[in-house]
Scaffold this motif. Structure first.
Motif, PDB file in Angstrom:
ATOM      1  N   THR A  16      21.323  33.306  32.975  1.00  5.07           N
ATOM      2  CA  THR A  16      21.922  34.430  33.692  1.00  5.07           C
ATOM      3  C   THR A  16      21.202  35.731  33.361  1.00  5.07           C
ATOM      4  OG1 THR A  16      24.066  33.322  33.749  1.00  5.07           O
ATOM      5  CG2 THR A  16      24.076  35.711  34.057  1.00  5.07           C
ATOM      6  N   ALA A  79      26.182  44.507  35.453  1.00  7.36           N
ATOM      7  CA  ALA A  79      27.218  43.468  35.490  1.00  7.36           C
ATOM      8  C   ALA A  79      26.664  42.127  35.009  1.00  7.36           C
ATOM      9  CB  ALA A  79      27.781  43.339  36.904  1.00  7.36           C
ATOM     10  N   GLN A  82      26.211  42.367  31.171  1.00  6.62           N
ATOM     11  CA  GLN A  82      27.482  42.329  30.469  1.00  6.62           C
ATOM     12  C   GLN A  82      28.078  40.920  30.453  1.00  6.62           C
ATOM     13  OE1 GLN A  82      29.438  45.588  32.505  1.00  6.62           O
ATOM     14  NE2 GLN A  82      28.785  47.044  30.943  1.00  6.62           N
ATOM     15  N   LYS A  83      27.742  40.124  31.441  1.00  7.57           N
ATOM     16  CA  LYS A  83      28.203  38.736  31.483  1.00  7.57           C
ATOM     17  C   LYS A  83      27.361  37.839  30.572  1.00  7.57           C
ATOM     18  CE  LYS A  83      28.898  34.950  34.717  1.00  7.57           C
ATOM     19  NZ  LYS A  83      28.757  34.472  36.090  1.00  7.57           N
TER      20      LYS A  83
END
Length: 97
Positions: A16, A79, A82-83
């Motif tokens: 990710t 985002a 942060q994930k």
């Protein structure tokens, strides 16, 4: 006066996080930001600091750095980061002699 965003990152989901590394460089241009350090090798000279990954960004001012951090261009990348990671991030004014 120049400003620096100093980031310590512990990546928890590498797959990710790779999406973050692809999106972020383009978000810096509009805010006159640039990478100074992007996860290079480091050596601890003093103390017990053992970061996983260090990133250093340079901007023309603290205001410009904060504009970037809050920008619509950076929001999707932020985002993802942060994930996929635990992050500590500060902005600091440069030294003017």
């Amino acid at each position: 006066m120049a400003a620096y965003v100093i980031v310590e990152i512990e990546i928890t989901d590498l797959e990710t996080y790779q999406g973050y590394t692809k999106l972020t460089p383009a978000t810096l241009e509009k805010y006159n930001g640039k990478f100074v350090v992007r996860g290079g090798q480091y050596e601890s000279l003093e103390g017990d600091w053992k970061p996983n990954r260090i990133v250093l960004l340079e901007f023309p001012s603290v205001d410009r750095a904060k504009e970037w951090w809050n920008s619509p261009e950076y929001t999707p990348a932020k985002a993802i980061r942060q994930k996929a990671a635990n992050t500590k991030m500060i902005v600091v004014e440069g030294y003017q002699s």
